[in-house]
Structures are given as structure tokens and as C-alpha cells.
Design a protein around this motif. Structure first.
Motif, PDB file in Angstrom:
ATOM      1  N   ALA A  13      -7.345   5.074  -3.101  1.00 21.95           N
ATOM      2  CA  ALA A  13      -7.100   3.839  -3.863  1.00 21.95           C
ATOM      3  C   ALA A  13      -6.247   4.136  -5.106  1.00 21.95           C
ATOM      4  CB  ALA A  13      -8.421   3.199  -4.274  1.00 21.95           C
ATOM      5  N   LYS A  14      -6.443   5.317  -5.696  1.00 23.91           N
ATOM      6  CA  LYS A  14      -5.628   5.700  -6.866  1.00 23.91           C
ATOM      7  C   LYS A  14      -4.167   5.844  -6.461  1.00 23.91           C
ATOM      8  CE  LYS A  14      -9.438   8.474  -8.775  1.00 23.91           C
ATOM      9  NZ  LYS A  14      -9.853   9.861  -9.157  1.00 23.91           N
ATOM     10  N   LYS A  16      -2.798   4.375  -3.909  1.00 29.90           N
ATOM     11  CA  LYS A  16      -2.331   3.032  -3.571  1.00 29.90           C
ATOM     12  C   LYS A  16      -1.917   2.270  -4.828  1.00 29.90           C
ATOM     13  CE  LYS A  16      -1.710  -0.163  -0.412  1.00 29.90           C
ATOM     14  NZ  LYS A  16      -0.701   0.007   0.644  1.00 29.90           N
ATOM     15  N   ASP A  17      -2.671   2.441  -5.901  1.00 27.94           N
ATOM     16  CA  ASP A  17      -2.338   1.776  -7.169  1.00 27.94           C
ATOM     17  C   ASP A  17      -0.976   2.246  -7.694  1.00 27.94           C
ATOM     18  OD1 ASP A  17      -4.649   0.300  -7.169  1.00 27.94           O
ATOM     19  OD2 ASP A  17      -5.765   1.685  -8.461  1.00 27.94           O
ATOM     20  N   ILE A  18      -0.729   3.545  -7.588  1.00 25.44           N
ATOM     21  CA  ILE A  18       0.565   4.084  -8.028  1.00 25.44           C
ATOM     22  C   ILE A  18       1.678   3.502  -7.169  1.00 25.44           C
ATOM     23  CG2 ILE A  18       1.974   6.178  -8.213  1.00 25.44           C
ATOM     24  CD1 ILE A  18      -0.631   7.719  -8.799  1.00 25.44           C
ATOM     25  N   GLU A  19       1.458   3.454  -5.854  1.00 25.54           N
ATOM     26  CA  GLU A  19       2.461   2.902  -4.935  1.00 25.54           C
ATOM     27  C   GLU A  19       2.741   1.435  -5.228  1.00 25.54           C
ATOM     28  OE1 GLU A  19       1.335   5.776  -1.099  1.00 25.54           O
ATOM     29  OE2 GLU A  19       0.668   3.697  -1.172  1.00 25.54           O
ATOM     30  N   LYS A  20       1.701   0.691  -5.601  1.00 20.36           N
ATOM     31  CA  LYS A  20       1.866  -0.731  -5.923  1.00 20.36           C
ATOM     32  C   LYS A  20       2.742  -0.904  -7.161  1.00 20.36           C
ATOM     33  CE  LYS A  20      -2.381  -2.759  -4.012  1.00 20.36           C
ATOM     34  NZ  LYS A  20      -3.691  -3.383  -4.364  1.00 20.36           N
ATOM     35  N   VAL A  21       2.489  -0.100  -8.174  1.00 23.35           N
ATOM     36  CA  VAL A  21       3.271  -0.178  -9.408  1.00 23.35           C
ATOM     37  C   VAL A  21       4.744   0.106  -9.116  1.00 23.35           C
ATOM     38  CG1 VAL A  21       3.692   0.879 -11.673  1.00 23.35           C
ATOM     39  CG2 VAL A  21       1.350   0.397 -10.931  1.00 23.35           C
ATOM     40  N   LYS A 156       0.606  11.464  -9.416  1.00 27.22           N
ATOM     41  CA  LYS A 156       0.646  11.331  -7.953  1.00 27.22           C
ATOM     42  C   LYS A 156       0.347  12.671  -7.281  1.00 27.22           C
ATOM     43  CE  LYS A 156       3.663   9.371  -4.364  1.00 27.22           C
ATOM     44  NZ  LYS A 156       4.101  10.485  -3.550  1.00 27.22           N
ATOM     45  N   TYR A 187      -4.899  -2.003   4.418  1.00 30.94           N
ATOM     46  CA  TYR A 187      -5.607  -1.348   3.323  1.00 30.94           C
ATOM     47  C   TYR A 187      -6.398  -2.387   2.528  1.00 30.94           C
ATOM     48  CZ  TYR A 187      -6.754   2.004  -0.240  1.00 30.94           C
ATOM     49  OH  TYR A 187      -7.459   2.839  -1.070  1.00 30.94           O
TER      50      TYR A 187
END
Length: 233
Positions: A13-14, A16-21, A156, A187
Motif C-alpha cells: 500500500a505504501k 501504491k501511494d507513491i505510484e498514485k502521487v 520507493k 487493488y
């Protein structure tokens, strides 16, 4: 084994958060849009080239035909002044009027083609200007996006290192299924069953599927495609 996969998903999830940003960043959006435009430019220019060749060919052919008609018209005009027979003179005058009408039609068509060619020239100029702007936008935002990615690199790398360590605690088949769904934009991947329904989409599960879950299996939901399991809590 399910606990290990759940632990993996928590850390994932961490990432995924970076990828979202990064994915939602204006720099990336602008760079992607500019790149898409640049990739389509060649096709547009090829279409314009084809149309330009067609218009030029038609324009030249009409001008050639017009020149021939004008020569014929001039020849008939010269003949009319020299003819004494009234019938022949009337015939030549009629032919002259027909040629003049044709000349007017050809002239109108040539003028129309000329306007189309000028519009095409403007389109070329527009594409040239927008292509230059798109290239500048891509260069600028690709650089900014690269800098943004670099700012998340250490974070990352740390998350990916943690994921790699957790991956060894999960059975290869479960890990492969998880990663395949993750790559297919599903996801979160893993959900617990609530009662007898999928914890993600609330689809009621048949008894045969519930029996598999009770035996400790991790199954795929037929409706949402996520991996589901029966919590032992």
C-alpha cells in the motif's frame, strides 16, 4: 501463508501511494499529453502530404485544361471575324459561348482549389507551431517528472526492499496470482470474506466456494476478480 500475504499487501500500500502521487502529478499528465500529440503528428502530416499532392495534381490539370480552352476560344474568335457565311458564323459563335462557359467553370474550380491549397498551407503552419510547443512542453515536464520521481527514489527503494523480503514468506503461486492482479490494476488485491459474501464487492458466494474457503484456500471472486479468504478470527 495468508497472514504473510496480508503483511505484503500492507507494505505494498505504501508503494501504491507513491505510484498514485507520481501518476496524478501535473508534470506527468502534461508530459504524457505532449507525447501523445507528438506521436500523432507524423500521421497527420502524412495525411496532409497526401491531400496536398492530390490538390496540386488537380490544380495543375485544371490549369492545363484551362489554357487549352482559352487557346481554342481565341482561335474561334479569330475565325469568326474571317467567316462570311452566316450559318458558319452562328455555329462558331455558339461554340465560342460554350467554351466561355467552360472557361468560367474551370476558373471557378481552380479558384476553389487554390483556396483549399491555402487552407492546407495554414494547417501546415499550425501543426508546425503546435508541434514546437508540444515538444517544449514535453521536454520541460518530462524533466520535472524525472526530478519528482528522483525525490521519491529513496523512499520507493526502501519499500521495494521490504516487499522483496516479505515475498519470500509467501508461497510462489499466491505471490504470482497477487502480482498478476496488481499489474492488471486490481487493488487492493486481497480481501476477507464477510459472512458468505465477498468483502470487496458483496457478491454472495455459493456453498462450493465457501467450502474451499473453509479449507483454507484463497479463491478469486468471480465478480470483482479479487483474491478472497476466510478470516480465522
Amino acid at each position: 501463508m495468508i497472514k504473510a500475504l496480508l503483511d505484503y499487501q500492507v507494505v505494498d500500500a505504501k508503494l501504491k501511494d507513491i505510484e498514485k502521487v507520481l501518476s496524478a502529478s501535473e508534470e506527468r499528465k502534461k508530459a504524457v499529453n505532449a507525447k501523445k500529440y507528438l506521436e500523432g503528428v507524423e500521421e497527420n502530416v502524412n495525411k496532409l502530404d497526401t491531400r496536398a499532392a492530390e490538390l496540386t495534381s488537380a490544380y495543375d490539370a485544371l490549369n492545363d485544361d484551362l489554357a487549352k480552352l482559352q487557346e481554342q476560344s481565341q482561335a474561334i474568335s479569330d475565325s469568326i471575324t474571317q467567316v462570311e457565311d452566316e450559318k458558319q458564323a452562328s455555329y462558331l459563335i455558339k461554340k465560342s459561348d460554350e467554351l466561355i462557359a467552360k472557361i468560367k467553370t474551370y476558373s471557378a474550380n481552380i479558384a476553389k482549389l487554390y483556396e483549399e491549397i491555402q487552407a492546407l498551407v495554414k494547417e501546415y503552419s499550425k501543426i508546425k507551431a503546435t508541434t514546437k510547443a508540444a515538444q517544449e512542453q514535453y521536454n520541460e515536464n518530462a524533466k520535472k517528472y524525472g526530478e519528482l520521481k528522483e525525490s521519491f527514489k529513496a523512499q520507493k527503494d526502501e519499500v521495494e526492499k521490504e516487499l522483496e523480503a516479505l515475498k519470500g514468506k509467501v508461497s510462489p503461486d499466491l505471490m504470482e496470482r497477487y502480482l498478476k492482479k496488481r499489474n492488471n490494476k486490481i487493488y487492493p488485491v486481497l480481501y476477507a470474506v464477510r459472512g458468505n459474501v465477498c468483502g470487496a464487492c458483496n457478491m454472495e458466494l455459493p456453498m462450493s466456494e465457501m467450502n474451499k474457503l473453509k479449507n483454507g484456500e484463497v479463491i478469486d471472486c468471480d465478480q470483482c476478480g479479487r483474491m478472497i479468504y476466510l478470516s480465522q478470527d
